[in-house]
Design an enzyme around this catalytic site. Structure first.
Site, PDB file in Angstrom:
ATOM      1  N   CYS A 142       1.275  -1.097  -0.152  1.00 31.77           N
ATOM      2  CA  CYS A 142       0.072  -0.199   0.330  1.00 31.77           C
ATOM      3  C   CYS A 142       0.883   1.185   0.024  1.00 31.77           C
ATOM      4  O   CYS A 142       1.350   1.698  -0.966  1.00 31.77           O
ATOM      5  CB  CYS A 142      -0.993   0.083   0.935  1.00 31.77           C
ATOM      6  SG  CYS A 142      -2.517   0.980   0.981  1.00 31.77           S
ATOM      7  N   LYS A 163     -11.732   8.506  -1.616  1.00 26.99           N
ATOM      8  CA  LYS A 163     -11.036   7.137  -0.583  1.00 26.99           C
ATOM      9  C   LYS A 163     -11.546   6.434  -1.176  1.00 26.99           C
ATOM     10  O   LYS A 163     -12.866   6.024  -1.424  1.00 26.99           O
ATOM     11  CB  LYS A 163     -11.493   6.957   1.075  1.00 26.99           C
ATOM     12  CG  LYS A 163     -10.410   5.761   1.440  1.00 26.99           C
ATOM     13  CD  LYS A 163     -11.015   6.277   2.555  1.00 26.99           C
ATOM     14  CE  LYS A 163      -9.916   4.591   3.695  1.00 26.99           C
ATOM     15  NZ  LYS A 163     -10.754   4.730   5.100  1.00 26.99           N
ATOM     16  N   SER A 192      -7.975   0.606   0.211  1.00 25.91           N
ATOM     17  CA  SER A 192      -8.042   0.860   1.140  1.00 25.91           C
ATOM     18  C   SER A 192      -7.599   2.141   1.308  1.00 25.91           C
ATOM     19  O   SER A 192      -6.426   2.611   2.198  1.00 25.91           O
ATOM     20  CB  SER A 192      -8.449   0.945   2.873  1.00 25.91           C
ATOM     21  OG  SER A 192      -8.778   1.702   3.605  1.00 25.91           O
ATOM     22  N   HIS A 235      -4.249  -4.243   0.104  1.00 24.52           N
ATOM     23  CA  HIS A 235      -4.406  -4.886   1.743  1.00 24.52           C
ATOM     24  C   HIS A 235      -4.573  -6.205   1.326  1.00 24.52           C
ATOM     25  O   HIS A 235      -5.727  -6.644   2.184  1.00 24.52           O
ATOM     26  CB  HIS A 235      -5.148  -4.011   2.873  1.00 24.52           C
ATOM     27  CG  HIS A 235      -3.991  -2.864   2.741  1.00 24.52           C
ATOM     28  ND1 HIS A 235      -3.157  -2.877   3.294  1.00 24.52           N
ATOM     29  CD2 HIS A 235      -4.010  -1.424   3.185  1.00 24.52           C
ATOM     30  CE1 HIS A 235      -2.442  -1.808   3.951  1.00 24.52           C
ATOM     31  NE2 HIS A 235      -3.570  -0.282   3.351  1.00 24.52           N
ATOM     32  N   GLU A 237      -3.333  -8.954   2.786  1.00 23.80           N
ATOM     33  CA  GLU A 237      -3.040  -9.142   4.539  1.00 23.80           C
ATOM     34  C   GLU A 237      -4.298  -8.648   5.358  1.00 23.80           C
ATOM     35  O   GLU A 237      -4.561  -9.563   6.609  1.00 23.80           O
ATOM     36  CB  GLU A 237      -1.941  -8.421   5.019  1.00 23.80           C
ATOM     37  CG  GLU A 237      -1.931  -7.985   5.581  1.00 23.80           C
ATOM     38  CD  GLU A 237      -2.022  -6.264   4.677  1.00 23.80           C
ATOM     39  OE1 GLU A 237      -2.349  -6.346   3.754  1.00 23.80           O
ATOM     40  OE2 GLU A 237      -2.276  -5.168   4.826  1.00 23.80           O
ATOM     41  N   ARG A 249     -15.008   4.322  12.003  1.00 23.35           N
ATOM     42  CA  ARG A 249     -14.174   5.220  12.171  1.00 23.35           C
ATOM     43  C   ARG A 249     -14.723   6.051  12.077  1.00 23.35           C
ATOM     44  O   ARG A 249     -14.786   8.012  11.987  1.00 23.35           O
ATOM     45  CB  ARG A 249     -12.605   4.774  12.728  1.00 23.35           C
ATOM     46  CG  ARG A 249     -11.525   5.753  13.182  1.00 23.35           C
ATOM     47  CD  ARG A 249     -10.212   5.709  12.114  1.00 23.35           C
ATOM     48  NE  ARG A 249     -10.299   6.083  10.596  1.00 23.35           N
ATOM     49  CZ  ARG A 249      -9.591   4.611  10.262  1.00 23.35           C
ATOM     50  NH1 ARG A 249      -8.603   4.441  10.427  1.00 23.35           N
ATOM     51  NH2 ARG A 249      -9.890   5.463   8.609  1.00 23.35           N
TER      52      ARG A 249
HETATM   53  C1  LIG Z   1      -2.639   4.206   2.542  1.00 19.71           C
HETATM   54  C2  LIG Z   1      -2.501   2.409   3.737  1.00 19.71           C
HETATM   55  O1  LIG Z   1      -0.868   2.383   3.463  1.00 19.71           O
HETATM   56  S1  LIG Z   1      -3.583   2.122   4.824  1.00 19.71           S
HETATM   57  C3  LIG Z   1      -2.809   1.358   6.052  1.00 19.71           C
HETATM   58  C4  LIG Z   1      -2.834   2.844   7.346  1.00 19.71           C
HETATM   59  N1  LIG Z   1      -4.133   1.439   7.634  1.00 19.71           N
HETATM   60  C5  LIG Z   1      -4.360   1.818   9.560  1.00 19.71           C
HETATM   61  O2  LIG Z   1      -3.152   2.078   9.289  1.00 19.71           O
HETATM   62  C6  LIG Z   1      -5.381   1.713   9.223  1.00 19.71           C
HETATM   63  C7  LIG Z   1      -5.659   2.062  10.759  1.00 19.71           C
HETATM   64  N2  LIG Z   1      -5.660   3.283  11.403  1.00 19.71           N
HETATM   65  C8  LIG Z   1      -6.335   4.075  12.044  1.00 19.71           C
HETATM   66  O3  LIG Z   1      -7.628   3.563  12.714  1.00 19.71           O
HETATM   67  C9  LIG Z   1      -5.326   5.338  12.184  1.00 19.71           C
HETATM   68  O4  LIG Z   1      -4.705   5.796  11.954  1.00 19.71           O
HETATM   69  C10 LIG Z   1      -5.160   5.204  13.885  1.00 19.71           C
HETATM   70  C11 LIG Z   1      -7.085   5.322  14.760  1.00 19.71           C
HETATM   71  C12 LIG Z   1      -4.451   4.602  14.650  1.00 19.71           C
HETATM   72  C13 LIG Z   1      -4.948   6.768  14.292  1.00 19.71           C
HETATM   73  O5  LIG Z   1      -5.575   8.036  13.717  1.00 19.71           O
HETATM   74  P1  LIG Z   1      -5.389   9.548  14.019  1.00 19.71           P
HETATM   75  O6  LIG Z   1      -4.982   9.146  15.150  1.00 19.71           O
HETATM   76  O7  LIG Z   1      -6.045  10.282  12.904  1.00 19.71           O
HETATM   77  O8  LIG Z   1      -3.940   9.579  13.148  1.00 19.71           O
HETATM   78  P2  LIG Z   1      -2.508  10.089  13.312  1.00 19.71           P
HETATM   79  O9  LIG Z   1      -3.333  11.949  12.957  1.00 19.71           O
HETATM   80  O10 LIG Z   1      -1.941  10.310  15.136  1.00 19.71           O
HETATM   81  O11 LIG Z   1      -1.597   9.496  12.699  1.00 19.71           O
HETATM   82  C14 LIG Z   1      -1.652   8.216  12.042  1.00 19.71           C
HETATM   83  C15 LIG Z   1      -0.421   7.726  11.945  1.00 19.71           C
HETATM   84  O12 LIG Z   1       0.418   8.530  11.118  1.00 19.71           O
HETATM   85  C16 LIG Z   1       1.359   8.195  10.750  1.00 19.71           C
HETATM   86  N3  LIG Z   1       2.138   9.662  10.550  1.00 19.71           N
HETATM   87  C17 LIG Z   1       1.471  11.015  11.222  1.00 19.71           C
HETATM   88  N4  LIG Z   1       2.382  12.129  10.920  1.00 19.71           N
HETATM   89  C18 LIG Z   1       2.999  11.354  10.408  1.00 19.71           C
HETATM   90  C19 LIG Z   1       4.594  12.183   9.853  1.00 19.71           C
HETATM   91  N5  LIG Z   1       4.583  13.420  10.145  1.00 19.71           N
HETATM   92  N6  LIG Z   1       5.921  11.462   9.916  1.00 19.71           N
HETATM   93  C20 LIG Z   1       5.003  10.144   9.510  1.00 19.71           C
HETATM   94  N7  LIG Z   1       4.546   9.247  10.020  1.00 19.71           N
HETATM   95  C21 LIG Z   1       3.265  10.237  10.538  1.00 19.71           C
HETATM   96  C22 LIG Z   1       1.720   7.527  11.532  1.00 19.71           C
HETATM   97  O13 LIG Z   1       1.794   6.241  11.368  1.00 19.71           O
HETATM   98  C23 LIG Z   1       0.676   7.585  12.719  1.00 19.71           C
HETATM   99  O14 LIG Z   1       0.689   6.781  13.957  1.00 19.71           O
HETATM  100  P3  LIG Z   1       1.795   6.358  15.000  1.00 19.71           P
HETATM  101  O15 LIG Z   1       2.370   7.292  15.007  1.00 19.71           O
HETATM  102  O16 LIG Z   1       0.610   5.877  16.019  1.00 19.71           O
HETATM  103  O17 LIG Z   1       2.649   5.309  14.019  1.00 19.71           O
HETATM  104  N1  LIG Z   2      -6.281   2.012   5.634  1.00 22.76           N
HETATM  105  C1  LIG Z   2      -6.346   3.597   6.005  1.00 22.76           C
HETATM  106  C2  LIG Z   2      -6.377   4.543   4.701  1.00 22.76           C
HETATM  107  C3  LIG Z   2      -6.131   6.372   4.894  1.00 22.76           C
HETATM  108  O1  LIG Z   2      -4.794   5.971   5.197  1.00 22.76           O
HETATM  109  C4  LIG Z   2      -7.520   3.821   6.462  1.00 22.76           C
HETATM  110  O2  LIG Z   2      -8.365   3.999   6.136  1.00 22.76           O
HETATM  111  O3  LIG Z   2      -7.258   3.922   7.941  1.00 22.76           O
END
Ligand SMILES: CC(=O)SCCNC(=O)CCNC(=O)[C@H](O)C(C)(C)COP(=O)(O)OP(=O)(O)OC[C@H]1O[C@@H](n2cnc3c(N)ncnc32)[C@H](O)[C@@H]1OP(=O)(O)O
Ligand SMILES: N[C@@H](CCO)C(=O)O
EC number: 2.3.1.31
Length: 314
Positions: A142, A163, A192, A235, A237, A249
């Site tokens: 991803c 999205k 996603s 994804h 996985e 969410r």
């Molecule tokens: C496009 C893809 O690859 S999809 C794969 C990602 N999918 C997922 O992560 C699904 C699950 N995640 C979630 O539900 C949400 O991200 C949550 C609930 C865990 C957090 O949401 P929020 O609090 O709104 O986001 P937040 O601003 O804290 O940032 C989320 C993540 O983005 C990343 N991030 C944010 N800002 C930065 C930055 N400046 N540099 C690097 N990474 C960053 C981090 O990984 C951060 O989480 P972490 O600090 O725990 O590692």
């Molecule tokens: N899979 C991610 C997409 C946004 O980066 C989420 O919905 O959290």
């Protein structure tokens, strides 16, 4: 397959309860074989979910697989428990002086940011450079795929109108390519994300080959340099409920998300989704481990093996 993980890793118990073949270190050291060493750079905020999902996907092969986990040091994760990271994760400086059979770079929910604004971008670039000489094959997932395609091959990402979320139908182009061997004519994969990659740029790059695609979700599996790098834009996985959690969410946040497509029975979010991509995920990771890692990686990875590989490539 026997996945070898730290005996205390919390997801080990869940995998055992699911009847996934997990081998503790006691039994593993008594099996007289050369295990594969697979490194995972876990960039996902929900680290334990990602560990569980990837280990499930890696579990469908007779090979013994040692899993090691690394995290970034230039960005500290806010959501992962500190104790968990300290106990089970190490960092790039501790693993860089040896060779690895396979490497997985996960996704991260940061696809709307410019790559250069990501706090760990320089660290990730260094890790990607290192992997060219020190890893047999790297899978990028991803956002990890978008980052790898951009840094390694200059392919841009672009923002989608909205999205992309749901289970999309895919097909392969080259059924004889080992990565897609055994795939059905059509198969389903979760996506996603808010961004996509430019197909034309991939097609015109002689180092890249698209081997599976979706009419709606675009290029899905891309092979770089004959399997040295593999890019997975979706994804496979993901758990059955991952998209459900993301949808609910976003709904709770007032983002007015579309219902993930082709996911809930009758498109009704109150109904339990059906997992239609498990078999695909297992086959993909089994093919990667077999054809791109096990069949290629040297038994003893020494300078001599490196030299022989370079001579064969010339
Ligand atoms: C496009 C893809 O690859 S999809 C794969 C990602 N999918 C997922 O992560 C699904 C699950 N995640 C979630 O539900 C949400 O991200 C949550 C609930 C865990 C957090 O949401 P929020 O609090 O709104 O986001 P937040 O601003 O804290 O940032 C989320 C993540 O983005 C990343 N991030 C944010 N800002 C930065 C930055 N400046 N540099 C690097 N990474 C960053 C981090 O990984 C951060 O989480 P972490 O600090 O725990 O590692
Ligand atoms: N899979 C991610 C997409 C946004 O980066 C989420 O919905 O959290």
């Amino acid at each position: 397959m026997p996945i070898r993980v730290d005996d205390d890793l919390p997801v080990k118990k869940i995998l055992e309860d699911e009847n996934i073949f997990v081998m503790g270190s006691d039994r593993a050291i008594r099996q007289d074989i050369r295990p594969l060493d697979i490194l995972i750079l876990n960039l996902m905020p929900l680290k334990q979910d990602a560990e569980l999902q990837l280990m499930r996907s890696l579990s469908n092969t007779p090979l013994q697989v040692n899993i090691s986990l690394i995290r970034t040091m230039t960005y500290e994760s806010k959501h992962a428990p500190k104790g968990h990271l300290e106990r089970f994760y190490t960092d790039f400086s501790s693993i860089k002086d040896r060779k690895w059979d396979g490497f997985i770079i996960t996704g991260a929910p940061i696809e709307k940011m410019e790559f250069e604004d990501v706090e760990y971008w320089d660290e990730l670039k260094e890790i990607m450079d290192w992997s060219e000489k020190n890893v047999t094959s790297t899978i990028h997932i991803c956002w990890g795929a978008q980052a790898g395609l951009y840094y390694r091959y200059g392919v841009q990402k672009y923002e989608l109108d909205k999205k992309l979320s749901g289970i999309y139908m895919h097909h392969t182009f080259h059924r004889k390519t080992p990565l897609v061997r055994g795939f059905d004519d059509i198969f389903y994969v979760p996506h996603s994300r808010y961004t996509g990659v430019d197909k034309d740029e991939i097609v015109k790059n002689p180092h890249l080959e698209i081997v599976a695609e979706s009419d709606e979700a675009g290029p899905y599996l891309i092979i770089g340099d004959e399997g040295k790098n593999i890019f997975v834009t979706g994804h496979p996985e993901y758990d059955i409920l991952t998209l459900d959690k993301e949808y609910k969410r976003d709904l709770a946040k007032g983002l007015n998300p579309d219902i993930p497509v082709n996911y809930y029975p009758d498109n009704d979010p109150s109904k339990t989704p059906i997992k239609s991509w498990r078999c695909h995920a297992n086959t993909l990771y089994a093919n990667w481990l077999n054809y791109y890692v096990y069949q290629i990686t040297p038994y003893l990875w020494t300078e001599k093996a490196d030299k022989k590989k370079d001579e064969t490539a010339e």
